[in-house]
Design an enzyme around this catalytic site. Structure first.
Site, PDB file in Angstrom:
ATOM      1  N   ASP A 188       8.953 -12.910   7.102  1.00  0.00           N
ATOM      2  CA  ASP A 188       7.615 -12.406   6.804  1.00  0.00           C
ATOM      3  C   ASP A 188       7.203 -12.674   5.354  1.00  0.00           C
ATOM      4  O   ASP A 188       6.036 -12.961   5.073  1.00  0.00           O
ATOM      5  CB  ASP A 188       7.544 -10.904   7.088  1.00  0.00           C
ATOM      6  CG  ASP A 188       7.533 -10.607   8.581  1.00  0.00           C
ATOM      7  OD1 ASP A 188       7.240 -11.532   9.370  1.00  0.00           O
ATOM      8  OD2 ASP A 188       7.819  -9.460   8.959  1.00  0.00           O
ATOM      9  N   GLY A 189       8.147 -12.586   4.413  1.00  0.00           N
ATOM     10  CA  GLY A 189       7.804 -12.844   3.022  1.00  0.00           C
ATOM     11  C   GLY A 189       7.321 -14.266   2.804  1.00  0.00           C
ATOM     12  O   GLY A 189       6.361 -14.508   2.063  1.00  0.00           O
TER      13      GLY A 189
ATOM     14  N   GLU B  81      -0.976  -5.916   1.858  1.00  0.00           N
ATOM     15  CA  GLU B  81      -1.510  -4.806   1.072  1.00  0.00           C
ATOM     16  C   GLU B  81      -1.645  -5.170  -0.391  1.00  0.00           C
ATOM     17  O   GLU B  81      -0.970  -6.071  -0.909  1.00  0.00           O
ATOM     18  CB  GLU B  81      -0.625  -3.560   1.191  1.00  0.00           C
ATOM     19  CG  GLU B  81       0.669  -3.604   0.397  1.00  0.00           C
ATOM     20  CD  GLU B  81       1.798  -4.354   1.057  1.00  0.00           C
ATOM     21  OE1 GLU B  81       2.467  -5.129   0.351  1.00  0.00           O
ATOM     22  OE2 GLU B  81       2.008  -4.164   2.262  1.00  0.00           O
TER      23      GLU B  81
ATOM     24  N   ILE C 113       3.756   1.812   6.320  1.00  0.00           N
ATOM     25  CA  ILE C 113       4.445   2.680   7.278  1.00  0.00           C
ATOM     26  C   ILE C 113       5.634   3.375   6.631  1.00  0.00           C
ATOM     27  O   ILE C 113       5.999   4.499   7.006  1.00  0.00           O
ATOM     28  CB  ILE C 113       4.868   1.876   8.530  1.00  0.00           C
ATOM     29  CG1 ILE C 113       5.161   2.817   9.698  1.00  0.00           C
ATOM     30  CG2 ILE C 113       6.060   0.989   8.262  1.00  0.00           C
ATOM     31  CD1 ILE C 113       5.427   2.100  10.997  1.00  0.00           C
TER      32      ILE C 113
END
Length: 306
Positions: A67-68, A150, A196
């Site tokens: 994901d990074g 984000e 989350i």
């Protein structure tokens, strides 16, 4: 889709990711495709070179990693409108990626792309900038920063944990002052990331919305809030006499925030575009698998469904 010029970015320092990048490059070159290939990681950013050296429009970016690695690609390629095929090769959780198993027959993948047998998923992004001056003479004093997951405003120090005091405005109206470890302003995609972990809400990634989540606030009344996508979130750092407050984009340092400056965060004017190969793609299945919800461990027979 045409495959005349393609980016291949692999996870820096991962031998499996690099080996598959070389395999893909050879296969695509055999099909007459020009390849721009390089590692992507904390100390390796190939995208400015890719974009500057492109002699024709870039048709696709293949991102092999976790994901990074995908977040880095999205920040650099979304504004260019370049679709991303992300594959979990050497990654961990893999929320944003296609599974490695579905990619092993890569020759078939190229056939599907050329025959337009795939879907494109558009994901909302955030943009941020630093501003200073009063309302009548406001001036932007930074570049535009983009994030897929984000934007985070929090202090950073090498030798101690710092409590920040942040004032937040929404569309020019003061909403609250937060005392704690910082604020996370996230997209629906980012709601299953840092947000989350800070007890923020999970928001379906097909929506357009902005969530604001305090990080370890010192007041029990400081709660997460979900905003319409057209909102502008402005944050001021108060009482930061040692100049520790920073703006982070997808966990990467964007810039320092000086006294008198505010950060404006809003929905970006570009979306990240992801290629979806799975014919049975399900957002809820992804949540069940990646978050290991109780239903994946405790099984009861539901006879009422039949």
């Amino acid at each position: 889709m045409q495959l005349k010029q393609v980016i291949i970015a692999h996870k820096a320092g991962d031998s499996l990711s690099r080996r598959w990048a070389e395999i893909c490059a050879q296969q695509l070159e055999d099909r007459g495709c020009r390849i721009l290939m390089g590692p992507s990681g904390p100390k390796d950013n190939p995208y400015p070179v890719f974009l500057a050296s492109a002699v024709a429009p870039i048709d696709l970016a293949i991102v092999l990693g976790g994901d990074g690695t995908v977040l880095t690609a999205a920040r650099h390629l979304a504004a260019e409108g370049i679709p991303i095929l992300a594959v979990n090769v050497g990654g961990n959780l893999g929320f944003l990626t296609e599974s490695f198993e579905s990619f092993k027959d890569s020759e078939q993948v190229w056939d599907r792309l050329l025959e337009d047998r795939y879907a494109v998923q558009r994901r909302m992004m955030l943009q941020a900038g630093l501003y200073e001056g009063n309302r009548s003479q406001i001036e932007r004093v930074s570049d535009r920063f983009l994030a897929l997951n984000e934007m985070c405003i929090k202090p950073a120090s090498a030798d101690r944990s710092i409590t920040s005091i942040l004032e937040m405005e929404i569309d020019g109206e003061v909403v609250d002052q937060y005392q704690g470890d910082g604020l996370i302003i996230a997209t629906p995609t980012g709601s299953t990331g840092y947000t989350i972990s800070a007890n923020g809400p999970i928001v379906h990634d097909g929506m357009k919305a902005i969530t604001v989540t305090p990080i370890c606030p010192m007041s029990l009344s400081s709660r997460p809030i979900v905003l319409p996508p057209g909102s502008v979130v402005s944050v001021w750092a108060l009482g930061d006499y040692e100049l520790n407050t920073k703006l982070w984009m997808d966990s990467v340092l964007a810039t320092a925030i000086w006294p008198g400056q505010r950060v404006d965060i809003q929905m970006a004017d570009c979306d990240a575009k992801f290629i979806i190969l799975r014919e049975n793609y399900s957002y809820y299945q992804t949540l069940r698998e990646k978050l290991q919800w109780a239903g994946a461990r405790i099984q009861y027979t539901n006879n009422h469904r039949n």
